[in-house]
Design an enzyme around this catalytic site. Structure first.
Site, mmCIF file in Angstrom:
data_model
loop_
_atom_site.group_PDB
_atom_site.id
_atom_site.type_symbol
_atom_site.label_atom_id
_atom_site.label_comp_id
_atom_site.label_asym_id
_atom_site.label_seq_id
_atom_site.Cartn_x
_atom_site.Cartn_y
_atom_site.Cartn_z
ATOM 1 N N GLY A 218 -41.874 13.945 49.312
ATOM 2 C CA GLY A 218 -42.649 12.731 49.501
ATOM 3 C C GLY A 218 -44.060 13.063 49.940
ATOM 4 N N VAL A 219 -44.752 12.066 50.534
ATOM 5 C CA VAL A 219 -46.123 12.250 50.974
ATOM 6 C C VAL A 219 -46.162 12.296 52.498
ATOM 7 C CG1 VAL A 219 -46.661 9.779 51.055
ATOM 8 C CG2 VAL A 219 -48.503 11.438 50.666
ATOM 9 N N GLY A 220 -47.131 13.023 53.063
ATOM 10 C CA GLY A 220 -47.277 13.060 54.510
ATOM 11 C C GLY A 220 -47.354 14.472 55.061
ATOM 12 N N GLY A 221 -47.463 14.563 56.368
ATOM 13 C CA GLY A 221 -47.625 15.848 57.034
ATOM 14 C C GLY A 221 -46.436 16.761 56.859
ATOM 15 N N LEU A 222 -45.227 16.204 56.896
ATOM 16 C CA LEU A 222 -44.021 17.030 56.791
ATOM 17 C C LEU A 222 -43.872 17.668 55.403
ATOM 18 C CD1 LEU A 222 -41.546 18.230 58.019
ATOM 19 C CD2 LEU A 222 -40.350 16.065 57.695
ATOM 20 N N GLU A 243 -40.599 11.668 41.975
ATOM 21 C CA GLU A 243 -41.248 10.421 41.569
ATOM 22 C C GLU A 243 -42.755 10.556 41.779
ATOM 23 O OE1 GLU A 243 -39.595 7.332 43.995
ATOM 24 O OE2 GLU A 243 -40.538 8.049 45.846
ATOM 25 N N VAL A 318 -38.390 6.208 59.498
ATOM 26 C CA VAL A 318 -38.920 5.640 60.747
ATOM 27 C C VAL A 318 -37.928 5.857 61.886
ATOM 28 C CG1 VAL A 318 -39.724 3.531 61.899
ATOM 29 C CG2 VAL A 318 -40.274 3.925 59.477
ATOM 30 N N GLY A 341 -38.276 5.315 46.166
ATOM 31 C CA GLY A 341 -37.176 6.024 45.528
ATOM 32 C C GLY A 341 -36.346 6.846 46.486
#
Length: 447
Positions: A218-222, A243, A318, A341
């Site tokens: 996915g997107v983000g820091g992790l 995706e 979250v 997704g």
């Protein structure tokens, strides 16, 4: 054939093109980097001529003129398939409504259930064969076009050509109007710096990835932390099936880690459906024969993923409860993103031979109102919180304190394993909650 003749016949201004929109229409702006700019501005300028024009979009990375010009929502009523930070703020102000979906179903929603009077969105320039490339947003673009009564394309020369795959373009014969834009720069998503906690979580995940694995991020820091660590690791011959194409894949590719060589589906190709990130990422997509753009009902189809060996899916959330339910889209009753997704890949990763699905999260966060540390592992999800992933689909949960494999586990086993990866300061409280729910055994051990 001379398609330029057809092109010139359908070429018009944005102001003239949007004249086809009538009060009460459903207008579709498509998704992310496909959303129109000149057409949005021209439609907004017709505010006083129109009422109750309902607009669908999603993950908007630019401000929308139809929203800016009509805060009462009497003329334009905007709805989003997935909230970007911008749309989250709009929602907080009552200016945007969320459309619930599981992402793999989006094309089917259009083909079976939704009305589209006018579709208007951005594409790359027409090629010599008369095709306009959907560029960075395949997603449900073809399905939207199939359902639309009128199709208006806004050409942006800065959009890259994304090779297919499937359903990655539309022919001029299917288009009603063409508008040439001023070729605005493409919005970018700035990379989020990984925290020390992200690094700890990433290290735990890296240990679970083997050579020749196929990766979904996915997107983000992790995800950026995982991508960077992979780039610096000894892993090799990795593949892409995702995706969203994000910068973490570019980082891995530049380090020579991505070959797609051993994929048993789309061998030699990195499959993706939409892309958002840096300008360097967009440049990497342009004409890249090692990448393949697909509609979302392909990339997110669990039966496709089941045929991809060693698929590793990595997503964040979250908060989770001690039963294994996950919310990745709401904070209490506040919608902050979307289902997207995540559930698709959570299911698909587990179906894959030797596949694994990870839901990752920092065990705590700081409450902005009180300044106090709170746990992301809770006894019960907050009232009106949306369950993105049901407990029945949970596989691996990962925090900085460890990893919990929940697949096939009973309620008491889940409680023990989830509490064990919660922050130590909150474990006693969580155990008491589990006891009240009747899912804590005397033999349960927490280290």
């Amino acid at each position: 054939m001379n398609y330029m003749q057809d092109y010139r016949a359908k070429l018009t201004t944005a102001e003239r093109a949007v004249k086809v929109v009538q009060s009460g229409n459903w207008v579709d702006y498509n998704f992310t980097l496909a959303q129109p700019v000149a057409l949005d501005k021209a439609l907004a300028a017709r505010k006083n001529e129109l009422v109750n024009v309902k607009v669908r979009g999603g993950f908007s990375l630019r401000p929308l003129e139809i929203v800016n010009t009509d805060h009462q929502r009497e003329h334009f009523f905007y709805n989003s398939w997935h909230f970007s930070p911008y749309e989250r703020k709009l929602s907080d102000r009552g200016l945007c409504n969320y459309i619930p979906m599981v992402y793999r179903n989006k094309p089917l929603f259009y083909r079976k259930s939704l009305e589209v009077d006018v579709a208007m969105f951005s594409v790359a320039p027409m090629d010599r064969h008369g095709y306009f490339n959907f560029s960075l947003t395949n997603s449900a673009s073809r399905a939207i076009c199939e359902k639309a009564k009128i199709i208006i394309l806004e050409v942006n020369e800065k959009l890259p050509i994304a090779l297919g795959g499937q359903e990655n373009c539309i022919h001029i014969s299917d288009v009603d109007y063409i508008v040439e834009s001023s070729n605005p720069d493409l919005p970018v998503i700035q990379s989020v710096e990984a925290t020390d906690t992200d690094q700890k979580i990433a290290k735990l995940i890296i240990k679970e990835i083997n050579n020749a694995s196929t990766i979904q991020l996915g997107v983000g820091g992790l995800p950026n932390a995982v991508g960077t660590m992979i780039a610096e690791s000894d892993l090799r011959d990795l593949a892409i099936h995702t995706e969203m194409l994000v910068d973490a894949y570019l980082i891995m590719a530049k380090a020579g880690k991505i070959t797609n060589r051993y994929k048993n589906v789309d061998k030699g190709k990195g499959a993706w459906s939409f892309c958002a990130g840096s300008q360097e990422l967009y440049d990497w997509v342009d004409g890249n024969s090692g990448l393949a753009s697909y509609p979302i009902d392909y990339t997110n189809d669990s039966t496709v993923m089941a045929n991809i060996d060693n698929l590793v899916t990595i997503n964040s959330c979250v908060e989770v409860d001690i039963l294994g339910q996950v919310t990745a889209e709401t904070s209490g009753s506040r919608q902050i993103s979307g289902t997207g997704g995540q559930l698709d890949f959570l299911s698909g990763g587990y179906l894959s031979k030797e596949g694994k699905s990870f839901i990752c999260f920092n065990s705590t966060f700081i409450d902005k109102k009180t300044g106090l540390m709170k746990s992301r592992v809770v006894v019960d999800l907050p009232t009106n919180a949306v369950v993105t992933d049901p407990r029945t689909q949970a596989h691996y949960f990962v925090t900085e304190w460890g990893m919990a494999n929940l697949a096939g586990r009973s309620t008491w086993e889940r409680a023990e394993r989830i509490i064990e990866i919660a922050h130590p300061n909150f474990r006693e409280e969580l155990i008491k909650g589990a006891e009240k729910l009747g899912i804590w055994r005397k033999s349960n051990k927490i280290s």
